[in-house]
Design an enzyme around this catalytic site. Structure first.
Site, PDB file in Angstrom:
ATOM      1  N   ASP A  46      28.962 -24.608 -17.742  1.00 26.23           N
ATOM      2  CA  ASP A  46      30.199 -23.945 -18.133  1.00 26.23           C
ATOM      3  C   ASP A  46      31.202 -25.085 -18.248  1.00 26.23           C
ATOM      4  OD1 ASP A  46      32.702 -22.664 -18.058  1.00 26.23           O
ATOM      5  OD2 ASP A  46      31.897 -20.995 -16.892  1.00 26.23           O
ATOM      6  N   VAL A  47      31.867 -25.219 -19.392  1.00 26.92           N
ATOM      7  CA  VAL A  47      32.768 -26.371 -19.576  1.00 26.92           C
ATOM      8  C   VAL A  47      33.901 -26.405 -18.540  1.00 26.92           C
ATOM      9  CG1 VAL A  47      32.319 -26.798 -22.036  1.00 26.92           C
ATOM     10  CG2 VAL A  47      34.157 -25.208 -21.362  1.00 26.92           C
TER      11      VAL A  47
ATOM     12  N   LEU B 209      39.855 -16.217 -39.940  1.00 27.57           N
ATOM     13  CA  LEU B 209      38.959 -15.130 -39.513  1.00 27.57           C
ATOM     14  C   LEU B 209      37.495 -15.415 -39.869  1.00 27.57           C
ATOM     15  CD1 LEU B 209      41.492 -12.430 -40.604  1.00 27.57           C
ATOM     16  CD2 LEU B 209      40.579 -12.589 -38.270  1.00 27.57           C
TER      17      LEU B 209
ATOM     18  N   LYS C  36      45.183 -23.127 -28.331  1.00 31.37           N
ATOM     19  CA  LYS C  36      44.755 -23.756 -29.582  1.00 31.37           C
ATOM     20  C   LYS C  36      45.815 -24.733 -30.112  1.00 31.37           C
ATOM     21  CE  LYS C  36      40.557 -22.166 -30.122  1.00 31.37           C
ATOM     22  NZ  LYS C  36      39.390 -23.082 -30.243  1.00 31.37           N
TER      23      LYS C  36
ATOM     24  N   TYR D 292      46.384 -17.516 -26.069  1.00 24.76           N
ATOM     25  CA  TYR D 292      45.296 -18.045 -26.911  1.00 24.76           C
ATOM     26  C   TYR D 292      45.879 -19.078 -27.863  1.00 24.76           C
ATOM     27  CZ  TYR D 292      41.634 -18.465 -30.378  1.00 24.76           C
ATOM     28  OH  TYR D 292      40.688 -18.980 -31.227  1.00 24.76           O
TER      29      TYR D 292
ATOM     30  N   ARG E 291      24.499 -19.968 -21.482  1.00 22.52           N
ATOM     31  CA  ARG E 291      23.332 -19.075 -21.472  1.00 22.52           C
ATOM     32  C   ARG E 291      22.073 -19.818 -21.892  1.00 22.52           C
ATOM     33  NH1 ARG E 291      24.325 -15.123 -25.346  1.00 22.52           N
ATOM     34  NH2 ARG E 291      25.978 -16.452 -26.185  1.00 22.52           N
TER      35      ARG E 291
ATOM     36  N   ALA F  75      27.046 -23.882 -28.094  1.00 24.32           N
ATOM     37  CA  ALA F  75      26.037 -23.828 -29.160  1.00 24.32           C
ATOM     38  C   ALA F  75      25.176 -22.575 -29.117  1.00 24.32           C
ATOM     39  CB  ALA F  75      25.144 -25.068 -29.080  1.00 24.32           C
TER      40      ALA F  75
HETATM   41  C1  8X3 Z   1      40.386 -17.237 -34.370  1.00 28.82           C
HETATM   42  C2  8X3 Z   1      41.246 -16.770 -35.471  1.00 28.82           C
HETATM   43  O1  8X3 Z   1      43.269 -15.415 -36.200  1.00 28.82           O
HETATM   44  O2  8X3 Z   1      41.956 -14.492 -34.389  1.00 28.82           O
HETATM   45  O3  8X3 Z   1      40.828 -18.355 -33.725  1.00 28.82           O
HETATM   46  O4  8X3 Z   1      43.356 -16.406 -34.013  1.00 28.82           O
HETATM   47  S1  8X3 Z   1      42.495 -15.725 -34.980  1.00 28.82           S
END
Ligand code: 8X3
Length: 250
Positions: free
Chosen positions: A58-59, A183, A155, A151, A35, A10
């Site tokens: 920190d999760v 984006l 996700k 990444y 933070r 948050a």
């Molecule tokens: C953020 C969007 O397109 O950089 O998750 O993966 S992107």
């Protein structure tokens, strides 16, 4: 009595915008992040709108997550809405030269952290037969793009966990849904590119990206639907974006 929402990550970006929007909609807040100064600043800003409790963790630290949530003051213990927002991208490298510390960070924060927080909150929702979990995923959880590898894997895991939660919690009255943004102009790219602001800024140039507030508006819409309505899975893109790799830039 007003409802309480717990928002992870948050202190900035989408999480901060969600906290502000939920406060404006009358939610009491538990704001979580690493933070504490940024969280304190947000708390001060929201002070005249709602009651706010800060949780600093920190999760990735499962003991700290557990302790912090279990020791919430009585008046903040009942969490009606959980926003699993904490998450980052670290690096944008081909798999063959990827940095394993970046991989650890993304899997630990985006996947394991989300699980640790959820595991602490879900049982009380099940017990009350009510609650709403919103998982902030990404377009990267629906498609894979060059150098997005780990990444994107993290996700995709969020996407799977979102579906898994909804299946396992079916019949409990707890709603589970995801928002998968494309984006959004935040410090996301600054973190991904490790402080290289020129590279980061160029991600959002030449078209109109989403703002964190655009996602926050959608969260408010989702949590204010009647209890029989569960918005299960949304992908939200700037109009200029058609897919991860197709963005109409001037
Ligand atoms: C953020 C969007 O397109 O950089 O998750 O993966 S992107």
């Amino acid at each position: 009595m007003s409802k309480t929402a717990l928002v992870t990550g948050a202190s900035s970006g989408i999480g901060k915008a969600i906290a502000i929007a939920l406060a404006a909609s009358g939610y009491r807040l538990v704001i979580c992040g690493r933070r504490v100064e940024a969280l304190q600043e947000l708390k001060d800003k929201l002070q005249d709108k709602t009651e706010v409790q800060i949780l600093q963790f920190d999760v990735r630290d499962k003991e700290k997550v557990k302790g912090a949530i279990q020791n919430l003051p009585q008046e903040f213990k009942k969490i009606d809405v959980l926003i699993n927002n904490a998450g980052n991208a670290h690096g944008l490298d081909p798999i063959q030269t990827g940095n394993v510390d970046d991989w650890d960070a993304m899997i630990d924060i985006n996947v394991k952290g989300l699980l640790y927080v959820s595991r602490e909150i879900i049982p009380q929702m099940v017990e009350r037969k009510a609650g709403h979990i919103i998982n902030i995923g990404s377009i990267a959880g629906k498609e894979v793009y060059p150098n997005g590898n780990v990444y994107s894997a993290s996700k995709h895991a969020v996407d799977a966990i979102n579906k898994g939660m909804r299946i396992d919690l079916n019949g409990t009255g707890v709603r589970v849904g995801a928002i998968n943004p494309g984006l959004v102009e935040t410090n996301f790219s600054e973190v991904r590119f490790k402080g290289d602001s020129e590279k980061a800024n160029s991600v959002y140039q030449g078209y109109q990206p989403l703002k964190a507030e655009d996602i926050a508006d959608i969260v408010v819409f989702m949590v204010t639907r009647p209890s029989h309505v569960n918005i299960a899975d949304l992908m939200v893109l700037p109009t200029a974006q058609a897919s991860s790799t197709i963005v109409n830039k001037e």
